[in-house]
Every structure is written in structure tokens, then in C-alpha cells.
Design an enzyme around this catalytic site. Structure first.
Site, PDB file in Angstrom:
ATOM      1  N   GLU A  36       0.828  -1.215   0.000  1.00  0.00           N
ATOM      2  CA  GLU A  36       0.000   0.000   0.000  1.00  0.00           C
ATOM      3  C   GLU A  36       0.862   1.264   0.000  1.00  0.00           C
ATOM      4  O   GLU A  36       0.515   2.258  -0.615  1.00  0.00           O
ATOM      5  CB  GLU A  36      -0.961   0.018   1.194  1.00  0.00           C
ATOM      6  CG  GLU A  36      -2.145  -0.927   1.038  1.00  0.00           C
ATOM      7  CD  GLU A  36      -2.988  -0.634  -0.196  1.00  0.00           C
ATOM      8  OE1 GLU A  36      -3.162   0.532  -0.546  1.00  0.00           O
ATOM      9  OE2 GLU A  36      -3.457  -1.607  -0.819  1.00  0.00           O
ATOM     10  N   CYS A 191     -11.728   2.018 -15.381  1.00  0.00           N
ATOM     11  CA  CYS A 191     -12.023   3.455 -15.244  1.00  0.00           C
ATOM     12  C   CYS A 191     -10.699   4.207 -15.206  1.00  0.00           C
ATOM     13  O   CYS A 191     -10.369   4.886 -14.245  1.00  0.00           O
ATOM     14  CB  CYS A 191     -12.846   3.697 -13.981  1.00  0.00           C
ATOM     15  SG  CYS A 191     -13.649   5.315 -13.985  1.00  0.00           S
ATOM     16  N   CYS A 198     -15.761   1.956 -20.652  1.00  0.00           N
ATOM     17  CA  CYS A 198     -17.085   1.908 -20.024  1.00  0.00           C
ATOM     18  C   CYS A 198     -17.928   0.720 -20.496  1.00  0.00           C
ATOM     19  O   CYS A 198     -18.770   0.220 -19.754  1.00  0.00           O
ATOM     20  CB  CYS A 198     -17.834   3.200 -20.299  1.00  0.00           C
ATOM     21  SG  CYS A 198     -16.968   4.640 -19.663  1.00  0.00           S
ATOM     22  N   CYS A 207     -23.777   5.018 -13.671  1.00  0.00           N
ATOM     23  CA  CYS A 207     -22.708   6.022 -13.749  1.00  0.00           C
ATOM     24  C   CYS A 207     -23.205   7.264 -14.504  1.00  0.00           C
ATOM     25  O   CYS A 207     -23.504   7.203 -15.702  1.00  0.00           O
ATOM     26  CB  CYS A 207     -21.483   5.432 -14.447  1.00  0.00           C
ATOM     27  SG  CYS A 207     -20.180   6.655 -14.679  1.00  0.00           S
TER      28      CYS A 207
HETATM   29  S1  SF4 Z   1     -19.000   3.661 -16.633  1.00  0.00           S
HETATM   30 FE1  SF4 Z   1     -18.362   5.263 -15.224  1.00  0.00          FE
HETATM   31  S2  SF4 Z   1     -17.334   4.184 -13.571  1.00  0.00           S
HETATM   32 FE2  SF4 Z   1     -17.481   2.772 -15.304  1.00  0.00          FE
HETATM   33  S3  SF4 Z   1     -15.538   3.009 -16.443  1.00  0.00           S
HETATM   34 FE3  SF4 Z   1     -17.041   4.402 -17.351  1.00  0.00          FE
HETATM   35  S4  SF4 Z   1     -16.730   6.353 -16.292  1.00  0.00           S
HETATM   36 FE4  SF4 Z   1     -15.775   4.777 -15.037  1.00  0.00          FE
END
Ligand code: SF4
Length: 338
Positions: A36, A191, A198, A207
């Protein structure tokens, strides 16, 4: 609004990262802690080899606590942000002394260790000790900023407060350790900063940025400030055997505790004065290619000057057998000497 935890955990079971070298069943909290700290500001792909090497040298907390700072910095060299290594070392000594060598399991005690903030403490105790904590590292900030279209940069306290509230709202009480790993994995693999994937994202239905096509606008950028440039000379003293002179830098300031060439203001007058102070018979041999090294707030332009000298009072070291940690620009200068 419901939590993202359910679809995220389902995705994690199938697509998450389950075989990173610090993941174990049961988890080894020493390994989780080291990873971490290394993962603060550094990507998993870079951290893996440093982590394996570090654990080979310091296999447990007792080994780290009894090591010298130089040997810890030498294993960290190249990973950057050296205060992390010094704080890790200091923390190991505190744990050895105050907690009988056992990593504390109370979050206030963990946050009190040098270099550990609330998010890192939460991640260590969630993954390493299966406690319920929310985290808010860079990946989570990005995911939540997009998911909720959070306005403002997370360097601003109001925005940060809002993100923490959202992080806590989404964090589940069951499988907290997996959720912590899952949301970090989502940020690191789908992301991502520049081109979020997405179409494969398990939380795309909820989202807001995806629904509005605004993914790349979030997180909002930091308000712009022009970076300044600063120029210095680094004096590469070389003796007749080709060995170089390095000195240990003060603990505070850039590259604290690492070994580097002597440096001075980048002017002919100051270079000559500094060289004469070091060795009156020294003379400039040549200059090497300048090196640009960028920090968060400024660019450092380093002009290396090779100086031949014959004095005996200082300890010179063979460049290819260094046993001390050196900053990346020093390594680049040493490579030019070959
Ligand atoms: S849908 Fe939203 S949370 Fe998922 S990868 Fe795309 S921007 Fe990121």
C-alpha cells in the site's frame, strides 16, 4: 441511490486481480502494508518487481526495523517519493518498540504512524485484517467523481469531503476486503485516467458520467499553475581510477537520505569556486547532456560537469558497485559516464 458494491463484487470475482504478490490467504499484513505504501503514486505494474525485491531483503517487520536507512533507501531507489521509504522505516521502528513488533489493528494507531493517511490505513486494515473501512485513493476518487459527476478538484476540501461521504456510502460491511481491492482494480483497469473502458464496466448503468458522455471531464482538473524551472550544476568528481564522489543528502528536502553528486548554482563562477574548495588541483574535463527532472511544483534542469581530481581526503566509490540509494537523475548521469 444504491451502492455499487454488488455489481462490483460480482465483476471482481470474475475479472479482478487475485494473484498479486502481496495477496495471500490469509493476508500477511506486513506485505499489505509495504504494497500500500509503494502503491501511493505508483502503478501496480511498476510496484511488483520492487515489492518482490524489498520482501527478499526485508522479509518481515523485524528485519526492516533493524535495517539501516541507507539499505532501505537502496532497495527503494528508482521508485521515487523517498519520504515514503523513510517513513516506512521509521514506522517499523515504532511498531517494533511500541507494539512488540506486531502491526497495530486499531485505525487511530495506524493513522498515527508516519506517512499513513486515513485511506492507506483503511486499505491496510481492510485487506490485511478484514476490518470494515472506506478508502479514497486516486483510483477511488476517479471512479466516484465520474459515477456521481462530482464538481471541483479533490485538492479542494469541499470536494474531498463530498468524495469521502460517497466512499463511505458505497462501502459494504460484508466482503469489505474484496470491495476495497475491487474498486481499486476498477479504477486501475477499466475506469482509467484517459480512456475509460465503459462498455465493460460493471457499474455503467448507474454512472452519471457514462450516461451523459462526460467521462473525460471528471475528475475536474486541478486549477492551473505554471510550473517554474530551476537550473543547477551537478559536479561529477572523478578520480584517476574513474571512481566518483557522492555525498549523502540531508534527510529533509528532495531525495532526502539518498546519495548524490555535489551541486551548486549553475554559473561558471560558482562552479569554479565550488571545485576549488573541493580540490585545488581539480579541473573540468567535460560537460554531459542536461537532465530534466520534474517535481509536482517545478522542473529541475541538471547540468552535469565532470571534474577530474586527485585529492585523497574524500571517499570515492566505484560507479558500478554502489551499495547506496541514488536518485534517478544520478543514475542517468552515471550511465553517461560509461
Ligand atoms: S462507466 Fe463510469 S465508472 Fe465505469 S468506467 Fe465508465 S466512467 Fe468509469
Amino acid at each position: 441511490m444504491g451502492s455499487i458494491s454488488k455489481p462490483l463484487l460480482q465483476w471482481f470475482d470474475q475479472h479482478g486481480r487475485h494473484s498479486l504478490p502481496w495477496q495471500g490467504n490469509p493476508a500477511n499484513i506486513y506485505h499489505v502494508w509495504i504494497s500500500e505504501i509503494m502503491l501511493q503514486q505508483t502503478q501496480v505494474s511498476t510496484v511488483i518487481s520492487y515489492f518482490n525485491n524489498f520482501i527478499r531483503y526485508f522479509p518481515n517487520l523485524a528485519a526492516l526495523a533493524s535495517a539501516s536507512e541507507d539499505s532501505v533507501l537502496a532497495q527503494w531507489a528508482g521508485l521515487g517519493y523517498y519520504a515514503r521509504a523513510r517513513n516506512l522505516h521509521k514506522s517499523s521502528k515504532i511498531i517494533a518498540q511500541d507494539y512488540q513488533g506486531v502491526f497495530p489493528v486499531n485505525i487511530e494507531q495506524v493513522v498515527a504512524l508516519p506517512g499513513i493517511g486515513e485511506s492507506t490505513a483503511g486499505a491496510i486494515l481492510s485487506i490485511g485484517h478484514n476490518q470494515n473501512h472506506a478508502i479514497l485513493d486516486g483510483n477511488v476518487k476517479r471512479v466516484l467523481s465520474r459515477y456521481h459527476q462530482v464538481k471541483g478538484h479533490y485538492g479542494q476540501s469541499e470536494t474531498l469531503k463530498q468524495l469521502w461521504a460517497l466512499a463511505k456510502q458505497h462501502t459494504p460491511n460484508t466482503r469489505n476486503n474484496d470491495y476495497t481491492q475491487a474498486i481499486m482494480d476498477l479504477g486501475a483497469t477499466l475506469c482509467t485516467r484517459s480512456r475509460p473502458d465503459c462498455s465493460r464496466c460493471p457499474v455503467k448503468q448507474g454512472c452519471q458520467a457514462y450516461q451523459c458522455g462526460t467521462q473525460t471531464e471528471y475528475p475536474n482538473p486541478r486549477p492551473k499553475k505554471n510550473k517554474l524551472s530551476r537550473s543547477i550544476a551537478m559536479l561529477v568528481y572523478q578520480n584517476k581510477q574513474g571512481q566518483v564522489y557522492l555525498e549523502k543528502r540531508p534527510a529533509k528536502g528532495i531525495w532526502g537520505g539518498l546519495w548524490s553528486f555535489m551541486e551548486c548554482e549553475d554559473s561558471a563562477k560558482e562552479i569554479n569556486r565550488t571545485i576549488q574548495q573541493f580540490d585545488t588541483s581539480a579541473h573540468i574535463n567535460r560537460t554531459l547532456n542536461p537532465i530534466k527532472h520534474s517535481f509536482t511544483h517545478y522542473h529541475l534542469i541538471i547540468n552535469p560537469v565532470v571534474v577530474n581530481c586527485s585529492e585523497q581526503a574524500h571517499v570515492f566509490q566505484s560507479a558500478n558497485q554502489l551499495k547506496v540509494g541514488v536518485p534517478t537523475p544520478v543514475n542517468k548521469i552515471l550511465a553517461q559516464l560509461d
